[in-house]
Design a protein around this motif. Structure first.
Motif, PDB file in Angstrom:
ATOM      1  N   LEU A  21      46.396 -38.379  79.873  1.00  0.00           N
ATOM      2  CA  LEU A  21      44.983 -38.551  79.526  1.00  0.00           C
ATOM      3  C   LEU A  21      44.101 -37.776  80.497  1.00  0.00           C
ATOM      4  O   LEU A  21      43.140 -37.121  80.088  1.00  0.00           O
ATOM      5  CB  LEU A  21      44.604 -40.037  79.560  1.00  0.00           C
ATOM      6  CG  LEU A  21      45.278 -40.922  78.511  1.00  0.00           C
ATOM      7  CD1 LEU A  21      45.029 -42.394  78.808  1.00  0.00           C
ATOM      8  CD2 LEU A  21      44.772 -40.554  77.125  1.00  0.00           C
ATOM      9  N   TRP A  22      44.420 -37.855  81.775  1.00  0.00           N
ATOM     10  CA  TRP A  22      43.645 -37.144  82.799  1.00  0.00           C
ATOM     11  C   TRP A  22      43.723 -35.640  82.564  1.00  0.00           C
ATOM     12  O   TRP A  22      42.719 -34.941  82.630  1.00  0.00           O
ATOM     13  CB  TRP A  22      44.171 -37.500  84.198  1.00  0.00           C
ATOM     14  CG  TRP A  22      43.291 -36.977  85.284  1.00  0.00           C
ATOM     15  CD1 TRP A  22      43.369 -35.759  85.901  1.00  0.00           C
ATOM     16  CD2 TRP A  22      42.170 -37.625  85.869  1.00  0.00           C
ATOM     17  NE1 TRP A  22      42.384 -35.617  86.836  1.00  0.00           N
ATOM     18  CE2 TRP A  22      41.625 -36.754  86.839  1.00  0.00           C
ATOM     19  CE3 TRP A  22      41.570 -38.873  85.666  1.00  0.00           C
ATOM     20  CZ2 TRP A  22      40.511 -37.095  87.594  1.00  0.00           C
ATOM     21  CZ3 TRP A  22      40.475 -39.210  86.440  1.00  0.00           C
ATOM     22  CH2 TRP A  22      39.957 -38.309  87.386  1.00  0.00           C
ATOM     23  N   CYS A  55      44.379 -33.996  79.724  1.00  0.00           N
ATOM     24  CA  CYS A  55      43.689 -33.587  78.495  1.00  0.00           C
ATOM     25  C   CYS A  55      42.174 -33.733  78.594  1.00  0.00           C
ATOM     26  O   CYS A  55      41.441 -32.885  78.080  1.00  0.00           O
ATOM     27  CB  CYS A  55      44.186 -34.407  77.312  1.00  0.00           C
ATOM     28  SG  CYS A  55      45.889 -34.031  76.854  1.00  0.00           S
ATOM     29  N   GLN A  56      41.709 -34.787  79.239  1.00  0.00           N
ATOM     30  CA  GLN A  56      40.280 -35.067  79.217  1.00  0.00           C
ATOM     31  C   GLN A  56      39.534 -34.623  80.474  1.00  0.00           C
ATOM     32  O   GLN A  56      38.310 -34.522  80.434  1.00  0.00           O
ATOM     33  CB  GLN A  56      40.050 -36.564  78.990  1.00  0.00           C
ATOM     34  CG  GLN A  56      40.540 -36.993  77.613  1.00  0.00           C
ATOM     35  CD  GLN A  56      40.094 -38.393  77.275  1.00  0.00           C
ATOM     36  OE1 GLN A  56      38.922 -38.728  77.423  1.00  0.00           O
ATOM     37  NE2 GLN A  56      41.025 -39.213  76.815  1.00  0.00           N
ATOM     38  N   LEU A  70      32.334 -36.157  77.509  1.00  0.00           N
ATOM     39  CA  LEU A  70      33.195 -37.315  77.770  1.00  0.00           C
ATOM     40  C   LEU A  70      32.379 -38.476  78.339  1.00  0.00           C
ATOM     41  O   LEU A  70      32.463 -39.601  77.850  1.00  0.00           O
ATOM     42  CB  LEU A  70      34.315 -36.932  78.746  1.00  0.00           C
ATOM     43  CG  LEU A  70      35.198 -38.077  79.230  1.00  0.00           C
ATOM     44  CD1 LEU A  70      36.010 -38.653  78.080  1.00  0.00           C
ATOM     45  CD2 LEU A  70      36.115 -37.598  80.346  1.00  0.00           C
ATOM     46  N   LYS A  76      30.132 -40.332  75.985  1.00  0.00           N
ATOM     47  CA  LYS A  76      30.776 -41.289  75.079  1.00  0.00           C
ATOM     48  C   LYS A  76      30.881 -42.686  75.702  1.00  0.00           C
ATOM     49  O   LYS A  76      31.250 -43.636  75.030  1.00  0.00           O
ATOM     50  CB  LYS A  76      32.187 -40.808  74.715  1.00  0.00           C
ATOM     51  CG  LYS A  76      32.202 -39.559  73.863  1.00  0.00           C
ATOM     52  CD  LYS A  76      33.631 -39.113  73.598  1.00  0.00           C
ATOM     53  CE  LYS A  76      33.667 -37.832  72.792  1.00  0.00           C
ATOM     54  NZ  LYS A  76      35.056 -37.351  72.579  1.00  0.00           N
TER      55      LYS A  76
END
Length: 160
Positions: free
Chosen positions: A16-17, A19-20, A118, A121
């Motif tokens: 996750l880290w 990709c984001q 990000l 959101k």
């Protein structure tokens, strides 16, 4: 706390880290500099601005040969220079050049548009929690290393 719980959480977090977060910063880099090379410049700065190749390799937790390859590329780009000890030319230190320092400063000021999306959101409470989590990880990981970022050193008094 079980180490396996920490390991499981980290193994869930890392993709996750990447990709984001990591990919966002990779997209902001230019001049043919990878995030890996950026880390190398920062490690030189964190070491007081002039460090031996051995110390650089230790800071990056890589072999001296691998550090040499990174430094070779950064020298080509004009971001670092080698400094030879007058009393012992075998002793080689590396130092960020003015161009390298400017590159880092510009990168730190550059807005990662995807990061803005990000964070956008998240509600305000999640944004605070996210920031606090990043600060906490930075502080904890800093304590486990023999060096730390200027940013961490500068702001550590604000969070302790």
């Amino acid at each position: 706390m079980k180490i396996t719980e920490v390991q499981a959480e980290l193994l869930d977090l890392l993709p996750l880290w990447y990709c984001q977060i990591t990919k966002l910063f990779e997209q902001c880099l230019d001049h043919g500099v990878s995030l890996d090379l950026y880390y190398c410049i920062r490690a030189i700065q964190w070491g007081g601005g002039l460090i031996t190749m051995t110390a650089l390799a230790d800071r990056l937790q890589i072999t001296k040969q691998h550090a040499t390859k990174k430094v070779d590329r950064l020298v080509e780009l004009g971001f670092v220079k080698r400094v030879y000890e007058p009393s012992d030319r075998r002793m080689v230190k590396v130092q960020a050049t003015e161009l390298g320092s400017k590159f880092v400063a510009d990168f730190l000021e550059k807005e990662a548009g995807g990061l803005k999306i990000l964070i956008g959101k998240m509600n305000m409470e999640e944004q605070k929690e996210f920031l606090n989590s990043v600060v906490a990880l930075n502080k904890i990981l800093f304590k486990t290393m023999e060096y730390g970022s200027y940013h961490t050193l500068k702001n550590m008094k604000d969070i302790t």
